[in-house]
Design a protein around this motif. Structure first.
Motif, PDB file in Angstrom:
ATOM      1  N   TRP A  76       0.833  -1.196   0.000  1.00  0.00           N
ATOM      2  CA  TRP A  76       0.000   0.000   0.000  1.00  0.00           C
ATOM      3  C   TRP A  76       0.874   1.254   0.000  1.00  0.00           C
ATOM      4  CZ3 TRP A  76      -3.824  -1.495   4.532  1.00  0.00           C
ATOM      5  CH2 TRP A  76      -4.723  -2.458   4.065  1.00  0.00           C
ATOM      6  N   PRO A  77       0.305   2.392  -0.415  1.00  0.00           N
ATOM      7  CA  PRO A  77       1.056   3.661  -0.316  1.00  0.00           C
ATOM      8  C   PRO A  77       1.430   3.954   1.136  1.00  0.00           C
ATOM      9  CG  PRO A  77      -0.926   3.928  -1.661  1.00  0.00           C
ATOM     10  CD  PRO A  77      -1.024   2.573  -1.034  1.00  0.00           C
ATOM     11  N   LEU A  78       2.472   4.728   1.324  1.00  0.00           N
ATOM     12  CA  LEU A  78       2.963   5.034   2.666  1.00  0.00           C
ATOM     13  C   LEU A  78       1.874   5.655   3.540  1.00  0.00           C
ATOM     14  CD1 LEU A  78       5.238   5.236   4.739  1.00  0.00           C
ATOM     15  CD2 LEU A  78       5.904   7.415   3.689  1.00  0.00           C
ATOM     16  N   TRP A  79       1.097   6.599   2.951  1.00  0.00           N
ATOM     17  CA  TRP A  79       0.065   7.272   3.753  1.00  0.00           C
ATOM     18  C   TRP A  79      -0.979   6.277   4.276  1.00  0.00           C
ATOM     19  CZ3 TRP A  79      -5.063   6.870   2.648  1.00  0.00           C
ATOM     20  CH2 TRP A  79      -5.428   6.496   1.336  1.00  0.00           C
ATOM     21  N   LYS A  80      -1.280   5.267   3.462  1.00  0.00           N
ATOM     22  CA  LYS A  80      -2.294   4.296   3.835  1.00  0.00           C
ATOM     23  C   LYS A  80      -1.782   3.368   4.937  1.00  0.00           C
ATOM     24  CE  LYS A  80      -5.635   1.185   1.652  1.00  0.00           C
ATOM     25  NZ  LYS A  80      -6.077   0.600   0.355  1.00  0.00           N
ATOM     26  N   ARG A  81      -0.520   2.960   4.823  1.00  0.00           N
ATOM     27  CA  ARG A  81       0.067   2.136   5.876  1.00  0.00           C
ATOM     28  C   ARG A  81       0.186   2.930   7.176  1.00  0.00           C
ATOM     29  NH1 ARG A  81       5.494   0.561   3.891  1.00  0.00           N
ATOM     30  NH2 ARG A  81       5.203   2.112   2.261  1.00  0.00           N
ATOM     31  N   ALA A  82       0.553   4.207   7.052  1.00  0.00           N
ATOM     32  CA  ALA A  82       0.665   5.064   8.241  1.00  0.00           C
ATOM     33  C   ALA A  82      -0.700   5.239   8.911  1.00  0.00           C
ATOM     34  CB  ALA A  82       1.246   6.413   7.852  1.00  0.00           C
ATOM     35  N   TYR A  83      -1.747   5.374   8.101  1.00  0.00           N
ATOM     36  CA  TYR A  83      -3.098   5.524   8.660  1.00  0.00           C
ATOM     37  C   TYR A  83      -3.479   4.286   9.473  1.00  0.00           C
ATOM     38  CZ  TYR A  83      -8.174   5.019   8.808  1.00  0.00           C
ATOM     39  OH  TYR A  83      -9.455   4.777   9.223  1.00  0.00           O
ATOM     40  N   HIS A  84      -3.238   3.095   8.926  1.00  0.00           N
ATOM     41  CA  HIS A  84      -3.612   1.873   9.634  1.00  0.00           C
ATOM     42  C   HIS A  84      -2.784   1.696  10.909  1.00  0.00           C
ATOM     43  CE1 HIS A  84      -5.822   1.036   5.955  1.00  0.00           C
ATOM     44  NE2 HIS A  84      -6.425   0.058   6.598  1.00  0.00           N
ATOM     45  N   SER A  85      -1.519   2.091  10.867  1.00  0.00           N
ATOM     46  CA  SER A  85      -0.725   2.068  12.098  1.00  0.00           C
ATOM     47  C   SER A  85      -1.271   3.088  13.089  1.00  0.00           C
ATOM     48  CB  SER A  85       0.744   2.367  11.790  1.00  0.00           C
ATOM     49  OG  SER A  85       1.335   1.306  11.063  1.00  0.00           O
ATOM     50  N   GLY A  86      -1.743   4.228  12.564  1.00  0.00           N
ATOM     51  CA  GLY A  86      -2.323   5.256  13.422  1.00  0.00           C
ATOM     52  C   GLY A  86      -3.593   4.797  14.112  1.00  0.00           C
ATOM     53  N   VAL A  87      -4.417   4.027  13.404  1.00  0.00           N
ATOM     54  CA  VAL A  87      -5.632   3.467  14.004  1.00  0.00           C
ATOM     55  C   VAL A  87      -5.264   2.584  15.183  1.00  0.00           C
ATOM     56  CG1 VAL A  87      -7.501   1.810  13.630  1.00  0.00           C
ATOM     57  CG2 VAL A  87      -7.064   3.589  11.938  1.00  0.00           C
ATOM     58  N   THR A  88      -4.300   1.696  14.958  1.00  0.00           N
ATOM     59  CA  THR A  88      -3.859   0.792  16.019  1.00  0.00           C
ATOM     60  C   THR A  88      -3.360   1.569  17.224  1.00  0.00           C
ATOM     61  OG1 THR A  88      -3.200  -0.808  14.342  1.00  0.00           O
ATOM     62  CG2 THR A  88      -2.282  -1.110  16.533  1.00  0.00           C
ATOM     63  N   ALA A  89      -2.529   2.574  16.965  1.00  0.00           N
ATOM     64  CA  ALA A  89      -1.936   3.360  18.049  1.00  0.00           C
ATOM     65  C   ALA A  89      -3.001   4.144  18.817  1.00  0.00           C
ATOM     66  CB  ALA A  89      -0.877   4.302  17.485  1.00  0.00           C
ATOM     67  N   LEU A  90      -3.922   4.771  18.090  1.00  0.00           N
ATOM     68  CA  LEU A  90      -4.919   5.615  18.745  1.00  0.00           C
ATOM     69  C   LEU A  90      -5.869   4.795  19.614  1.00  0.00           C
ATOM     70  CD1 LEU A  90      -5.930   8.492  19.067  1.00  0.00           C
ATOM     71  CD2 LEU A  90      -7.381   8.174  17.049  1.00  0.00           C
ATOM     72  N   LEU A  91      -6.332   3.639  19.116  1.00  0.00           N
ATOM     73  CA  LEU A  91      -7.226   2.805  19.907  1.00  0.00           C
ATOM     74  C   LEU A  91      -6.502   2.218  21.123  1.00  0.00           C
ATOM     75  CD1 LEU A  91      -9.207   0.960  17.102  1.00  0.00           C
ATOM     76  CD2 LEU A  91     -10.038   2.782  18.585  1.00  0.00           C
ATOM     77  N   SER A  92      -5.223   1.890  20.956  1.00  0.00           N
ATOM     78  CA  SER A  92      -4.432   1.388  22.080  1.00  0.00           C
ATOM     79  C   SER A  92      -4.217   2.489  23.118  1.00  0.00           C
ATOM     80  CB  SER A  92      -3.086   0.852  21.588  1.00  0.00           C
ATOM     81  OG  SER A  92      -3.255  -0.238  20.701  1.00  0.00           O
ATOM     82  N   PHE A  93      -4.015   3.710  22.631  1.00  0.00           N
ATOM     83  CA  PHE A  93      -3.865   4.850  23.538  1.00  0.00           C
ATOM     84  C   PHE A  93      -5.134   5.029  24.372  1.00  0.00           C
ATOM     85  CE2 PHE A  93      -4.970   9.278  24.324  1.00  0.00           C
ATOM     86  CZ  PHE A  93      -3.870   9.726  25.052  1.00  0.00           C
ATOM     87  N   VAL A  94      -6.279   4.974  23.718  1.00  0.00           N
ATOM     88  CA  VAL A  94      -7.548   5.244  24.399  1.00  0.00           C
ATOM     89  C   VAL A  94      -7.814   4.221  25.503  1.00  0.00           C
ATOM     90  CG1 VAL A  94     -10.052   5.207  24.117  1.00  0.00           C
ATOM     91  CG2 VAL A  94      -8.631   6.527  22.550  1.00  0.00           C
ATOM     92  N   VAL A  95      -7.623   2.928  25.192  1.00  0.00           N
ATOM     93  CA  VAL A  95      -7.968   1.912  26.187  1.00  0.00           C
ATOM     94  C   VAL A  95      -7.035   1.994  27.391  1.00  0.00           C
ATOM     95  CG1 VAL A  95      -6.545   0.047  25.211  1.00  0.00           C
ATOM     96  CG2 VAL A  95      -8.627  -0.506  26.476  1.00  0.00           C
ATOM     97  N   THR A  96      -5.773   2.373  27.192  1.00  0.00           N
ATOM     98  CA  THR A  96      -4.871   2.506  28.338  1.00  0.00           C
ATOM     99  C   THR A  96      -5.049   3.853  29.036  1.00  0.00           C
ATOM    100  OG1 THR A  96      -3.095   3.251  26.856  1.00  0.00           O
ATOM    101  CG2 THR A  96      -3.157   0.912  27.426  1.00  0.00           C
ATOM    102  N   TYR A  97      -5.525   4.853  28.312  1.00  0.00           N
ATOM    103  CA  TYR A  97      -5.888   6.125  28.931  1.00  0.00           C
ATOM    104  C   TYR A  97      -6.950   5.902  29.996  1.00  0.00           C
ATOM    105  CZ  TYR A  97      -8.028  10.811  29.238  1.00  0.00           C
ATOM    106  OH  TYR A  97      -8.553  12.005  29.688  1.00  0.00           O
ATOM    107  N   GLY A  98      -7.816   4.919  29.745  1.00  0.00           N
ATOM    108  CA  GLY A  98      -8.882   4.614  30.688  1.00  0.00           C
ATOM    109  C   GLY A  98      -8.391   4.079  32.022  1.00  0.00           C
ATOM    110  N   THR A  99      -7.146   3.557  32.057  1.00  0.00           N
ATOM    111  CA  THR A  99      -6.620   3.060  33.326  1.00  0.00           C
ATOM    112  C   THR A  99      -6.442   4.209  34.312  1.00  0.00           C
ATOM    113  OG1 THR A  99      -4.310   3.265  32.574  1.00  0.00           O
ATOM    114  CG2 THR A  99      -5.416   1.160  32.202  1.00  0.00           C
ATOM    115  N   SER A 100      -5.699   5.226  33.904  1.00  0.00           N
ATOM    116  CA  SER A 100      -5.280   6.265  34.845  1.00  0.00           C
ATOM    117  C   SER A 100      -6.187   7.483  34.880  1.00  0.00           C
ATOM    118  CB  SER A 100      -3.856   6.721  34.498  1.00  0.00           C
ATOM    119  OG  SER A 100      -3.813   7.257  33.190  1.00  0.00           O
ATOM    120  N   ALA A 101      -7.065   7.645  33.897  1.00  0.00           N
ATOM    121  CA  ALA A 101      -8.009   8.769  33.950  1.00  0.00           C
ATOM    122  C   ALA A 101      -8.935   8.629  35.150  1.00  0.00           C
ATOM    123  CB  ALA A 101      -8.827   8.835  32.660  1.00  0.00           C
ATOM    124  N   TYR A 102      -9.017   7.423  35.676  1.00  0.00           N
ATOM    125  CA  TYR A 102      -9.832   7.149  36.861  1.00  0.00           C
ATOM    126  C   TYR A 102      -9.123   7.585  38.143  1.00  0.00           C
ATOM    127  CZ  TYR A 102     -12.073   4.157  40.453  1.00  0.00           C
ATOM    128  OH  TYR A 102     -12.697   3.677  41.580  1.00  0.00           O
TER     129      TYR A 102
END
Length: 525
Positions: A76-102
């Motif tokens: 895939w083009p670089l931008w498309k691969r970067a987007y899919h890596s970004g999805v993974t990173a952002l969703l992983s960020f959110v679920v772990t953000y939930g640990t300490s936001a409490y």
């Protein structure tokens, strides 16, 4: 902090034959499938275009249509691969953000729901414990429906439990909903490394994986920083509302992704063109669930207790991970007690850990670029089939192992009213960097040692140990700092990291001989 699609010949084993496979047979089939999947396909093209400009008509779905197959996410083009890596990173960020936001709201939870603070801390611990179920939740879903299904379905279900937590009127409902929010939200953490392997070439895995790993380390660091003041000015429920907002945005961002899992892409291709599906190393029906449970849980537990490499890095990473989560109630108590910080001010201190994580990731990528990558490029240019020894991955963890005890002693002996608060805060930044260096190295080293399938089980073992410690340490953190004093509680943690410090150095020297032992296949580089 896996994926499958083999180049093996197509087979038509019956359901009964498949179910008769032993767990060892299934593991061998999965190992071969994983290894084949991450190897570039040399097969001749199996596709024809009758007329230029018309859609290609595939005649085989056993493997990619050569190295330039446009369906292969690595093409895939670089931008498309970067987007899919970004999805993974952002969703992983959110679920772990939930640990300490409490965590900034622990005292208000205790007051509002009429429980002790020790009981209120369970809202943090049970959520973290829920995250350890990631391989169990995501394993079967990923194998059956693909990576995209995990990202699309796990997050909104988790957010519904988070909504329930925010609306809870008693401690029982709060603890139950927090636990299941962690369980259902853990999917992206479990398949993130698989997505990284799907879209990036092996030589780029270290840099891509370290950037993905950074996200779930930044989440806990930024939770108190962003939730502290809203909770201070309002209610503890603001921690849940902020998590809902972040999760909703991340989920919308993820809606545009495509499937990246090779086996599922080829299976969909076979269905579209009426072709025989690619070989599946897993048995059909309920036997598939049992096989996945064996690989993701039972095999992981076996490796945790029988594989020295897996055991050592699980102990190391789980302790430093436990310290990180112990800091959420512990450091908050220290800064409020010693420096008179408010809840919001104490939350901002954790930005230092986030800065340290970013710096640690940058240092890790730099070390990989000047040590491992040049050797890999040289072997590739020479046409050699040899691999770079996995021990060449260990340099960053050697640096991290030295930084960790320094940072903990620094924090322990500088958190005093006669020393400016910035001094222990900087120590936390160094802790974040050291922790990041050790875990980034563990992830890449285990992948190099055990290969695609073995490393999935090794990382599952590492995750189980890390999240168990992450759940347990907050339960005694404040009592430890209060009972032993800040100096000696922090020093105790520092002494343990000194005891763990030799691990990367010992594996660098003796790793090759250690890899030759054990029942799990390993790299022979």
């Amino acid at each position: 902090m896996g994926s499958t699609s083999p180049q093996a010949p197509l087979t038509t084993a019956s359901s009964n034959e498949s179910e008769a496979q032993t767990p060892t047979d299934i593991e061998k089939n999965l190992e071969k499938a994983k290894t084949d999947e991450h190897r570039d396909s040399p097969d001749s093209p199996s596709v024809h275009a009758a007329t230029p400009g018309l859609e290609k008509v595939y005649t085989s779905a056993k493997d990619w249509d050569g190295p330039d197959d446009k369906g292969n996410p690595r093409n895939w083009p670089l931008w498309k691969r970067a987007y899919h890596s970004g999805v993974t990173a952002l969703l992983s960020f959110v679920v772990t953000y939930g640990t300490s936001a409490y965590s900034p709201g622990i005292s208000k939870v205790a007051e509002d729901l009429d429980v002790s603070e020790e009981v209120a801390i369970l809202g943090l611990s049970l959520y973290v414990l829920g995250l350890s179920f990631g391989p169990v939740v995501a394993g079967g879903m990923s194998e059956t429906f693909g990576r995209k299904a995990v990202y699309i379905w796990c997050t909104p279900i988790s957010l519904l439990f988070t909504l329930g937590a925010g609306l809870s009127k008693n401690i029982t409902s709060l603890l139950i909903t927090r636990f299941f929010a962690g369980v259902t939200g853990s999917g992206p953490l479990a398949v993130g490394s698989g997505t990284t392997a799907d879209v990036w070439e092996p030589i780029d895995w270290a840099a891509a994986a370290s950037l993905w790993i950074l996200a779930p380390f930044l989440g806990p660091a930024l939770g108190p920083a962003t939730a502290g003041y809203p909770i201070q000015k309002g209610t503890w429920r603001w921690g849940q509302w902020l998590l809902l907002c972040a999760g909703g945005f991340a989920w919308l961002f993820a809606l545009f992704q495509q499937e990246t899992y090779k086996k599922v892409i080829l299976r969909n291709r076979a269905k579209k063109y009426g072709l025989p599906p690619p070989h599946d190393p897993l048995p059909p029906g309920f036997a598939k669930v049992k096989a996945l449970f064996n690989v993701t849980v039972l095999r992981a537990l076996r490796m945790l207790f029988t594989e020295p490499i897996c055991t050592a890095f699980a102990v190391y990473c789980s302790f430093t991970f436990g310290v990180l989560f112990a800091f959420f109630p512990g450091v908050t108590w220290v800064f409020r007690t010693v420096y008179g910080f408010s809840v919001g001010q104490a939350g901002l201190v954790f930005i230092a850990i986030g800065v340290g994580c970013i710096l640690g990731t940058g240092v890790f990528i730099f070390i990989d670029r000047v040590t491992y990558r040049p050797q890999a490029l040289r072997l590739r240019s020479e046409g050699s089939e040899k691999s770079v020894p996995p021990e060449e991955r260990l340099y960053a963890s050697m640096l991290g192992a030295i930084i960790l005890p320094i940072s903990l002693f620094w924090f322990a002996w500088s958190a005093r009213s006669d020393i400016h608060w910035i001094v222990p805060t900087v120590a936390l930044a160094f802790f974040g960097a050291g922790n990041q260096l050790v875990f980034d190295t563990a992830a890449t080293y285990l992948t190099s040692v055990y290969g695609p399938m073995g490393s999935a089980s090794a990382m599952s073992a590492n995750n189980l140990a890390r999240y168990a410690c992450g759940a347990a340490f907050p339960l005694f953190a404040v009592q430890m700092f209060r009972g032993l004093t800040i100096k000696w509680a922090g020093s105790l943690l520092g002494f343990v990291t000194i005891a763990l410090l030799p691990i990367p150095f010992l594996f660098y020297k003796y790793g090759k001989s250690i890899r030759s032992k054990g029942s799990i296949p390993k790299s022979d580089a």
